[in-house]
Design a protein around this motif. Sequence first.
Motif, PDB file in Angstrom:
ATOM      1  N   ALA A   1      21.678  52.464  45.870  1.00 35.01           N
ATOM      2  CA  ALA A   1      22.852  52.902  45.972  1.00 35.01           C
ATOM      3  C   ALA A   1      23.843  52.130  44.991  1.00 35.01           C
ATOM      4  O   ALA A   1      25.176  52.319  44.934  1.00 35.01           O
ATOM      5  N   LEU A   2      23.270  51.618  44.008  1.00 37.64           N
ATOM      6  CA  LEU A   2      24.049  51.074  42.726  1.00 37.64           C
ATOM      7  C   LEU A   2      24.336  51.891  41.664  1.00 37.64           C
ATOM      8  O   LEU A   2      23.164  52.515  41.194  1.00 37.64           O
ATOM      9  N   THR A   3      25.548  52.423  41.525  1.00 33.08           N
ATOM     10  CA  THR A   3      25.961  53.502  40.609  1.00 33.08           C
ATOM     11  C   THR A   3      27.014  52.731  39.574  1.00 33.08           C
ATOM     12  O   THR A   3      27.615  51.506  40.227  1.00 33.08           O
ATOM     13  N   TRP A   4      27.255  53.061  38.456  1.00 37.16           N
ATOM     14  CA  TRP A   4      28.171  52.516  37.431  1.00 37.16           C
ATOM     15  C   TRP A   4      29.594  52.684  38.054  1.00 37.16           C
ATOM     16  O   TRP A   4      30.106  51.711  38.060  1.00 37.16           O
ATOM     17  N   ASP A   5      29.836  53.646  38.710  1.00 39.45           N
ATOM     18  CA  ASP A   5      31.455  53.879  39.379  1.00 39.45           C
ATOM     19  C   ASP A   5      31.471  52.674  40.371  1.00 39.45           C
ATOM     20  O   ASP A   5      32.476  52.019  40.443  1.00 39.45           O
ATOM     21  N   ARG A   6      30.412  52.548  41.133  1.00 38.64           N
ATOM     22  CA  ARG A   6      30.773  51.686  42.517  1.00 38.64           C
ATOM     23  C   ARG A   6      30.751  50.178  41.753  1.00 38.64           C
ATOM     24  O   ARG A   6      31.603  49.303  42.337  1.00 38.64           O
ATOM     25  N   LEU A   7      30.078  49.915  40.924  1.00 41.96           N
ATOM     26  CA  LEU A   7      29.841  48.561  40.367  1.00 41.96           C
ATOM     27  C   LEU A   7      31.232  48.473  39.538  1.00 41.96           C
ATOM     28  O   LEU A   7      31.787  47.251  39.751  1.00 41.96           O
ATOM     29  N   ARG A   8      31.723  49.317  38.755  1.00 45.63           N
ATOM     30  CA  ARG A   8      32.988  49.159  38.202  1.00 45.63           C
ATOM     31  C   ARG A   8      34.234  48.918  39.252  1.00 45.63           C
ATOM     32  O   ARG A   8      35.324  48.172  39.163  1.00 45.63           O
ATOM     33  N   GLU A   9      34.213  49.795  40.423  1.00 45.22           N
ATOM     34  CA  GLU A   9      35.401  49.666  41.205  1.00 45.22           C
ATOM     35  C   GLU A   9      35.108  48.336  42.181  1.00 45.22           C
ATOM     36  O   GLU A   9      36.114  47.611  42.445  1.00 45.22           O
ATOM     37  N   SER A  10      33.900  47.753  42.298  1.00 46.45           N
ATOM     38  CA  SER A  10      33.680  46.552  42.991  1.00 46.45           C
ATOM     39  C   SER A  10      34.229  45.426  42.074  1.00 46.45           C
ATOM     40  O   SER A  10      35.000  44.291  42.457  1.00 46.45           O
ATOM     41  N   VAL A  11      34.217  45.318  40.630  1.00 45.09           N
ATOM     42  CA  VAL A  11      34.644  44.451  39.707  1.00 45.09           C
ATOM     43  C   VAL A  11      36.348  44.441  40.069  1.00 45.09           C
ATOM     44  O   VAL A  11      36.736  43.553  39.805  1.00 45.09           O
ATOM     45  N   TYR A  12      36.556  45.736  39.825  1.00 47.00           N
ATOM     46  CA  TYR A  12      37.891  45.935  39.918  1.00 47.00           C
ATOM     47  C   TYR A  12      38.789  45.370  40.907  1.00 47.00           C
ATOM     48  O   TYR A  12      39.690  44.473  40.754  1.00 47.00           O
ATOM     49  N   LEU A  13      38.424  45.726  41.892  1.00 50.81           N
ATOM     50  CA  LEU A  13      38.809  45.390  43.392  1.00 50.81           C
ATOM     51  C   LEU A  13      38.797  43.836  43.419  1.00 50.81           C
ATOM     52  O   LEU A  13      39.730  43.163  43.903  1.00 50.81           O
ATOM     53  N   SER A  14      37.608  43.036  42.913  1.00 51.84           N
ATOM     54  CA  SER A  14      37.490  41.638  43.127  1.00 51.84           C
ATOM     55  C   SER A  14      38.641  41.061  42.206  1.00 51.84           C
ATOM     56  O   SER A  14      39.132  39.952  42.595  1.00 51.84           O
ATOM     57  N   VAL A  15      38.630  41.601  40.986  1.00 48.88           N
ATOM     58  CA  VAL A  15      39.762  40.963  40.128  1.00 48.88           C
ATOM     59  C   VAL A  15      41.020  41.021  40.548  1.00 48.88           C
ATOM     60  O   VAL A  15      41.696  40.118  40.367  1.00 48.88           O
ATOM     61  N   ARG A  16      41.250  42.102  41.143  1.00 45.25           N
ATOM     62  CA  ARG A  16      42.713  42.343  41.578  1.00 45.25           C
ATOM     63  C   ARG A  16      43.053  41.657  42.817  1.00 45.25           C
ATOM     64  O   ARG A  16      44.144  40.758  42.588  1.00 45.25           O
ATOM     65  N   THR A  17      42.184  41.285  43.730  1.00 43.00           N
ATOM     66  CA  THR A  17      42.571  40.744  44.804  1.00 43.00           C
ATOM     67  C   THR A  17      42.388  39.061  44.492  1.00 43.00           C
ATOM     68  O   THR A  17      43.455  38.189  44.874  1.00 43.00           O
ATOM     69  N   SER A  18      41.496  38.606  43.512  1.00 48.86           N
ATOM     70  CA  SER A  18      41.531  37.431  43.178  1.00 48.86           C
ATOM     71  C   SER A  18      42.905  36.850  42.319  1.00 48.86           C
ATOM     72  O   SER A  18      43.434  35.775  42.468  1.00 48.86           O
ATOM     73  N   ALA A  19      43.251  37.880  41.765  1.00 47.95           N
ATOM     74  CA  ALA A  19      44.415  37.502  40.711  1.00 47.95           C
ATOM     75  C   ALA A  19      45.490  37.388  41.754  1.00 47.95           C
ATOM     76  O   ALA A  19      46.637  36.564  41.390  1.00 47.95           O
ATOM     77  N   MET A  20      45.636  38.086  42.624  1.00 47.25           N
ATOM     78  CA  MET A  20      46.866  38.049  43.731  1.00 47.25           C
ATOM     79  C   MET A  20      46.746  36.710  44.391  1.00 47.25           C
ATOM     80  O   MET A  20      47.835  36.303  44.411  1.00 47.25           O
TER      81      MET A  20
END
Length: 474
Positions: A303-322
């Motif tokens: 189930a690991l795709t590039w889009d899912r990986l990129r989205e997971s990284v983006y959401l993690s960074v956004r929430t951590s920054a908040m």
Amino acid sequence: MTDPQVAVFMLGSFIIIIMLGFPIAFTLMAMAVGFGYYAYFDAARQWRLYDRLLENVDASTFDLVREWFQGFFNNRIFDLLVNQTYGVMSNDVLTAVPLFLFMGYIVERANIVDRLFGTLQIAARRIPGSMAVAALITCALFATATGIVGAVVTLMGLLAYPAMLNARYRISFASGVICAGGTLGILIPPSIMLIVYAATSNVSIVRLYAGALLPGMLLAGLYVVYVVGRAILNPQVAPKPPKDLTQDVSVGQVVWMIITSFLPLAVLIFSVLGAILFGLATPSEAAAVGALGGLVLAVAYRALTWDRLRESVYLSVRTSAMVCWLFVGSWTFASVFSYLGGEQLVSEFVTGLDLTPLQFLILAQIIIFLLGWPLEWSEIIIIFVPIFLPLLGVFDIDPLFFGILVALNLQTSFLTPPMAMSAYYLKGIAPPHVRLAEIFAGCMPFLAMVFITMFILYVFPNIVFWLPGLVYGK
């Protein structure tokens, strides 16, 4: 106005401004810099330089003018803001936040949860209210993995909620199950909320995790007991599953389904938690292993795709920054508030009420309960809980116990109308015929379970202290 009065005005202004919808982190920083400039401004020095300018008109006048202007910009509030920013970004405890977030987001996007719910649905098919029980257990595991209430409620609302409605479950009953189950990640380790509380209160995160384990299991257990009991007493709220689900499935098939869906995620979560509790790894190290484990599971399930990986990284960074910018703003705001005498004023006011420790605990929990309506848990923990922390020593209250009570209390903020965020998350993805009033009604019994759990902890506080004392000593 005296400095303590300015501090109270500062706090009141902040509450009014965030009620108007301004971004909280940047509001904190702006108000901290504004009021901090006033607090640290050396007006006497500026007047002395001004008097010297009037008295001396010679070659040194230019230096005096330059020094006078520099006095407006060399304010210690700017040094404080920079130091607090560096302190947050180099905090070892907070390093675990983006890693745990990444683990949760990658698990969410790897289609692991739908496999887990399907397996538990079949394994519990003979238990009254089996689909609700399966949904609660799935919520507990997934909420533990991700710690983001909105993500859990939304995903389970798309996955389990339609299944329960199709099985003719009462709308309010099914709604309460999803909303309550989605909030368990705030309390059950490895909870991100407990990491944030540990960074705020300087309480050991491993002791917090150990202290939260039994209360979290107690609350989840009360949820399950309520669901099963309600289904037995009133079968109409949770009819038996359809025949296609109750068809004979061999024990071997059930075991294989559990091995391939339930066991991998459970092993990942309990390995991360066990490594922390038994001192095999720091929270940051365990979170890193958990993030890697989430990737391995996603690869194993194809189930690991590039889009899912990129989205997971983006959401993690956004929430951590908040979270990190909230810390920067909050710590700067709290420093200015304390410097102006606000903390001492609050302490004198509370101690002047002549409260017992129990009365103080109840008062603090009522205030946090009310704050949970307009604010997220992160804002309450980072901004308002530090106001109570200096008072714990006055009333001889262990900050570990206080933190667990706060984590339990914050469950209510997601379930209490009119600002029950879990209900709004579910309403956003529910079928059109589901009314918000029905979702609110379904949350009420589970809200009662939270209050019962808090009452049990008040009466038997050793539920919190037993495991940390057993593993780490007093």
